[in-house]
Design a protein around this motif. Structure first.
Motif, mmCIF file in Angstrom:
data_model
loop_
_atom_site.group_PDB
_atom_site.id
_atom_site.type_symbol
_atom_site.label_atom_id
_atom_site.label_comp_id
_atom_site.label_asym_id
_atom_site.label_seq_id
_atom_site.Cartn_x
_atom_site.Cartn_y
_atom_site.Cartn_z
ATOM 1 N N ASN A 102 1.325 -1.333 0.276
ATOM 2 C CA ASN A 102 -0.227 -0.219 0.110
ATOM 3 C C ASN A 102 0.321 1.654 -0.368
ATOM 4 O O ASN A 102 0.439 2.502 -0.807
ATOM 5 N N VAL A 157 2.551 2.151 -3.973
ATOM 6 C CA VAL A 157 1.055 2.444 -4.485
ATOM 7 C C VAL A 157 0.603 4.280 -4.390
ATOM 8 O O VAL A 157 0.829 4.945 -5.301
ATOM 9 N N ARG A 169 1.040 7.097 -6.529
ATOM 10 C CA ARG A 169 -0.138 8.270 -7.265
ATOM 11 C C ARG A 169 0.623 9.951 -7.025
ATOM 12 O O ARG A 169 -0.223 9.976 -6.787
ATOM 13 N N ASN A 203 -6.692 2.681 -7.574
ATOM 14 C CA ASN A 203 -5.739 1.306 -7.819
ATOM 15 C C ASN A 203 -7.131 0.249 -7.540
ATOM 16 O O ASN A 203 -7.648 0.644 -6.176
ATOM 17 N N THR A 204 -7.029 -1.110 -7.773
ATOM 18 C CA THR A 204 -8.350 -1.869 -7.240
ATOM 19 C C THR A 204 -8.048 -2.157 -5.814
ATOM 20 O O THR A 204 -6.762 -2.471 -5.473
ATOM 21 N N ARG A 205 -8.577 -1.926 -5.087
ATOM 22 C CA ARG A 205 -9.164 -2.394 -3.570
ATOM 23 C C ARG A 205 -9.117 -3.623 -3.198
ATOM 24 O O ARG A 205 -10.238 -4.026 -3.690
ATOM 25 N N HIS A 251 -1.982 -9.564 -7.913
ATOM 26 C CA HIS A 251 -2.172 -8.939 -7.311
ATOM 27 C C HIS A 251 -0.775 -8.224 -6.110
ATOM 28 O O HIS A 251 -0.711 -6.779 -6.500
ATOM 29 N N SER A 309 1.841 0.218 -11.375
ATOM 30 C CA SER A 309 0.812 1.086 -11.958
ATOM 31 C C SER A 309 -0.455 -0.382 -12.217
ATOM 32 O O SER A 309 -1.565 0.143 -11.913
ATOM 33 N N SER A 310 -0.031 -1.462 -12.289
ATOM 34 C CA SER A 310 -1.315 -2.660 -12.459
ATOM 35 C C SER A 310 -1.076 -3.131 -10.784
ATOM 36 O O SER A 310 -2.287 -3.567 -10.824
ATOM 37 N N CYS A 332 -2.568 -3.282 -6.991
ATOM 38 C CA CYS A 332 -3.084 -3.269 -6.653
ATOM 39 C C CYS A 332 -3.032 -2.967 -4.480
ATOM 40 O O CYS A 332 -2.546 -3.039 -4.098
ATOM 41 N N LEU A 333 -4.336 -1.771 -4.275
ATOM 42 C CA LEU A 333 -4.215 -1.843 -2.461
ATOM 43 C C LEU A 333 -5.027 -2.959 -1.605
ATOM 44 O O LEU A 333 -5.972 -2.978 -2.680
#
Length: 216
Positions: free
Chosen positions: A134, A137, A141, A151-153, A163, A209-210, A212-213
């Motif tokens: 996290n 990410v 950002r 980002n996807t969580r 992931h 960039s790909s 997730c959180l």
């Protein structure tokens, strides 16, 4: 000039541990689904993982595979301490790798929200690894791209291998060599390399960039 590469390489030893998160969660999740509502915590505290494996029945083979994967990454993790809430236990493995299953209680890997701290070390380890990703990410950002990019969580009990950040010294070393220019390759003269750090930075950005959180 290369902020993301510099940030990741500075803490590479720590961030390399993130890739171990999935096997930890998979084994614990499997045991929770199997035992959590069928065994009392006090029984789990005295039953070893080995004893649970012997009672595995038809799914003992799956349990053994997940256990082997868990043990493999548990003894690869390179952290001095971990954190969960206000708790910061030292990351200590009291048993040898080969004795882990026979000397570790089942309660140790049954993640729980009760007041006992039998699974505190594993819980704190999982949350520490998730929070490391996290952090990466969030930095990406804030520093690299616009703050509004989402980002996807993902919940921890729903994570998949894709992931997570997978980065270690050997992978970085290979990438540096791949994206370098050989200046001198004559026989007996050795070789000098000039690294293409701009290419490495772009590789890092595409990688992060790909990601997730994790919902911790």
């Amino acid at each position: 000039m290369y902020p993301l590469s510099a940030s990741l390489l500075k803490r590479l030893d720590e961030y390399a541990n993130i890739q171990y998160l999935y096997p930890l969660m998979e084994f614990s999740k499997y045991l929770i689904n199997k035992y959590n509502h069928r065994i009392q915590r006090n029984h789990g505290a005295v039953m070893t993982i080995d004893e649970a494996l012997q009672q595995g029945g038809l799914d003992s083979q799956n349990l053994r595979i997940l256990l082997d994967q868990f043990i493999d990454v548990w003894y690869k993790i390179n952290l001095k301490s971990v954190r969960h809430g206000c708790h910061t236990p030292k990351f200590v493995r009291p048993h040898l790798r080969e004795d882990f299953a026979s000397k570790t209680s089942l309660a140790f890997v049954l993640l729980n929200k009760s007041k006992d701290d039998s699974s505190l070390l594993l819980t704190a380890c999982i949350h520490t690894l998730a929070n490391m990703q996290n952090e990466i990410v969030a930095y990406f950002r804030k520093v690299i791209v616009n703050e509004t990019i989402l980002n996807t969580r993902v919940f921890l009990n729903a994570i998949r291998p894709e992931h997570m950040l997978r980065l270690d010294e050997s992978e970085i070393g290979n990438k540096l060599v791949e994206n370098s220019f050989i200046i001198n390759y004559e026989y007996g003269q050795g070789r000098d390399l000039i690294y293409d750090y701009e290419e490495i930075e772009m590789y890092m950005r595409n990688l992060v960039s790909s990601l997730c959180l994790f919902d911790t």
